[in-house]
Motif scaffolding. Sequence first.
Motif, PDB file in Angstrom:
ATOM      1  N   GLU A 321       5.120  13.850 -15.591  1.00  0.00           N
ATOM      2  CA  GLU A 321       4.963  15.255 -15.296  1.00  0.00           C
ATOM      3  C   GLU A 321       4.662  15.483 -13.820  1.00  0.00           C
ATOM      4  O   GLU A 321       5.155  16.464 -13.215  1.00  0.00           O
ATOM      5  N   ALA A 322       3.866  14.606 -13.211  1.00  0.00           N
ATOM      6  CA  ALA A 322       3.629  14.724 -11.773  1.00  0.00           C
ATOM      7  C   ALA A 322       4.943  14.600 -11.008  1.00  0.00           C
ATOM      8  O   ALA A 322       5.185  15.341 -10.040  1.00  0.00           O
ATOM      9  N   ALA A 323       5.811  13.687 -11.458  1.00  0.00           N
ATOM     10  CA  ALA A 323       7.129  13.545 -10.838  1.00  0.00           C
ATOM     11  C   ALA A 323       7.953  14.815 -11.032  1.00  0.00           C
ATOM     12  O   ALA A 323       8.595  15.306 -10.085  1.00  0.00           O
ATOM     13  N   ARG A 324       7.949  15.350 -12.234  1.00  0.00           N
ATOM     14  CA  ARG A 324       8.741  16.557 -12.518  1.00  0.00           C
ATOM     15  C   ARG A 324       8.256  17.741 -11.693  1.00  0.00           C
ATOM     16  O   ARG A 324       9.061  18.513 -11.129  1.00  0.00           O
ATOM     17  N   ILE A 325       6.929  17.904 -11.619  1.00  0.00           N
ATOM     18  CA  ILE A 325       6.358  19.035 -10.872  1.00  0.00           C
ATOM     19  C   ILE A 325       6.799  18.985  -9.406  1.00  0.00           C
ATOM     20  O   ILE A 325       7.292  19.969  -8.850  1.00  0.00           O
ATOM     21  N   LEU A 326       6.594  17.826  -8.776  1.00  0.00           N
ATOM     22  CA  LEU A 326       6.910  17.722  -7.354  1.00  0.00           C
ATOM     23  C   LEU A 326       8.407  17.859  -7.108  1.00  0.00           C
ATOM     24  O   LEU A 326       8.824  18.459  -6.103  1.00  0.00           O
ATOM     25  N   ALA A 327       9.221  17.319  -8.023  1.00  0.00           N
ATOM     26  CA  ALA A 327      10.667  17.485  -7.876  1.00  0.00           C
ATOM     27  C   ALA A 327      11.076  18.947  -8.056  1.00  0.00           C
ATOM     28  O   ALA A 327      11.935  19.458  -7.330  1.00  0.00           O
ATOM     29  N   ALA A 328      10.450  19.633  -9.020  1.00  0.00           N
ATOM     30  CA  ALA A 328      10.780  21.035  -9.261  1.00  0.00           C
ATOM     31  C   ALA A 328      10.423  21.910  -8.066  1.00  0.00           C
ATOM     32  O   ALA A 328      11.100  22.922  -7.794  1.00  0.00           O
ATOM     33  N   LEU A 329       9.379  21.533  -7.343  1.00  0.00           N
ATOM     34  CA  LEU A 329       8.962  22.287  -6.166  1.00  0.00           C
ATOM     35  C   LEU A 329       9.779  21.930  -4.931  1.00  0.00           C
ATOM     36  O   LEU A 329       9.553  22.515  -3.859  1.00  0.00           O
ATOM     37  N   LYS A 330      10.689  20.963  -5.092  1.00  0.00           N
ATOM     38  CA  LYS A 330      11.588  20.542  -4.001  1.00  0.00           C
ATOM     39  C   LYS A 330      10.804  20.173  -2.743  1.00  0.00           C
ATOM     40  O   LYS A 330      11.124  20.598  -1.627  1.00  0.00           O
TER      41      LYS A 330
END
Length: 532
Positions: A321-330
């Motif tokens: 989820e930490a990976a997804r969050i940071l990727a989603a925030l570009k």
Amino acid sequence: MRTLIAVLLATIAAPALAAPDLAMIARITDEAMNHGEVVDTAAHLTDRIGPRLTNSPGMRTAERWTQERFKAWGLTNVHTEGFDFGRGWSIESASVTLEAPRRMSLRSLPVAWTPATPAGGITAPLVVAPMKRPRDFAEWQGKLKGKIVAVSFPRPPADADKPAFERLDSEAISKLDEYKQPETTPDAGDGWLKYLQFGKQLDDFLAREGALGWVRMSYRDNGLLHGEGYQHRDTPNLPGLELTAEDYRRLARLAKGGEVVLTINSQVTFDDSDPNGYNVLADIAGSDPKAGYVMAGAHLDSWVAADGAADNAAGSAVVMEAARILAALKVKPKRTIRFALWSGEEQGLYGSANYVERHFASRPANPDPVKAKLSYDFKLDQFPVTRKADYNLLAAYFNIDNGGGKIRGIHAEGNFAAVPILEDWLSPFASMGASAVVASPTGGTDHEFMSAIGLPAFQFIQDPLDYETTVHHSSVDTFDHLRPEDLRQASVILASLLWEAANADKPLPARPLPTRPKQTDPFRYEDPDKKN
């Protein structure tokens, strides 16, 4: 005046700490709390994939699925790194039935990596023959042929001495803030080695004596089963099953008064198609290739008694989820942010140990050939430590593997220089209950071997919930014991600390590269009982 001067001098001497990036923390919190997927990820790993014993079909499914998710979220360099592990193993079905003096089903679980019974099972008289060390074998020679052997001492039930479910209070957390002086223990791990060796010795003895199979007692009461076994390289001779403590005690009582007959039926499958375990790795690329990288990790593998939810689908889901969050925030961090899902943790931290040896530093093999074939633990007293290419590139590593409870702080692992920085990075999360930076180390999970070579590697403090009292490695380690709000909170904090570490002016301070410590204390007496 002298006091004022002292304060001013201390202020000038102290390194300036950059303020946490509150704007980014606000974005991270919004993404986690209002658009989060951590609960869905944990549910998929547990309800849909289930147990993830290293090299089992479930673990292979998890390796593929997690890579697919990382790629779908836009991470780069998604790949696996393999390491030698051993056979895969999985359960098809299992049962233990009491045939006499009355018929009833008993609660049971195959012990990991033990072989199957013939189709339909084995029916035979039971012999209660507790054995804890090789010298116990002599008492049972000539008495076990054609029998199913109950190998555990029927431990009596114990009163509960701590709450079944716990949230940490400030007093409990403060007790963790105590520096633990390292001890030189040349025989460290010998107790573990004897445990592993005795398992094989017992199996060989039972097979020589003509026993047909064995059962053991669960180490917890209240119907819990565990099924841990460590013979992933050497397959035992006989099928072995674990019984609940209550059912095992019943058998022992019945055997005192007459013949007991059991049917054990264990249908398990070995997989020799690929002896390698695999770590799953994925990156959010940094803008400065020379700045190194920061990491977050959790172990993806589990035992087989249940779905491995608290241990450690929870930690894996938070890392993902930490990976997804940071990727989603570009985001565009200065340093690369690397996410690791380790394998083989439950058998001895094999996956993270392999990463350490491959990327960070190597140690000579243990001169004992038996120890040399076993886990990395037996290399920790071997010197010199030789740095490898990535040693100076790792700016920080954060590990999460203490169940599904919310983060309450972080263990500094004796890294004094990192304490004020970690306190600063955690300061925005006091209202979420996470602000403590404690001196004490914690072991037994995947940051341990990084910390052991001086790297800035840390493990989070988490609310225990019912992890140690009930869930850990047990047959109820399912999604129901997770707390969605705790997973979301942990995801916010992990993503935020990764962002701070990835953009800090300097890497988190490392401790000195370890060298061979003094081996003896002339003023210390050795306890002869420890050698027996």
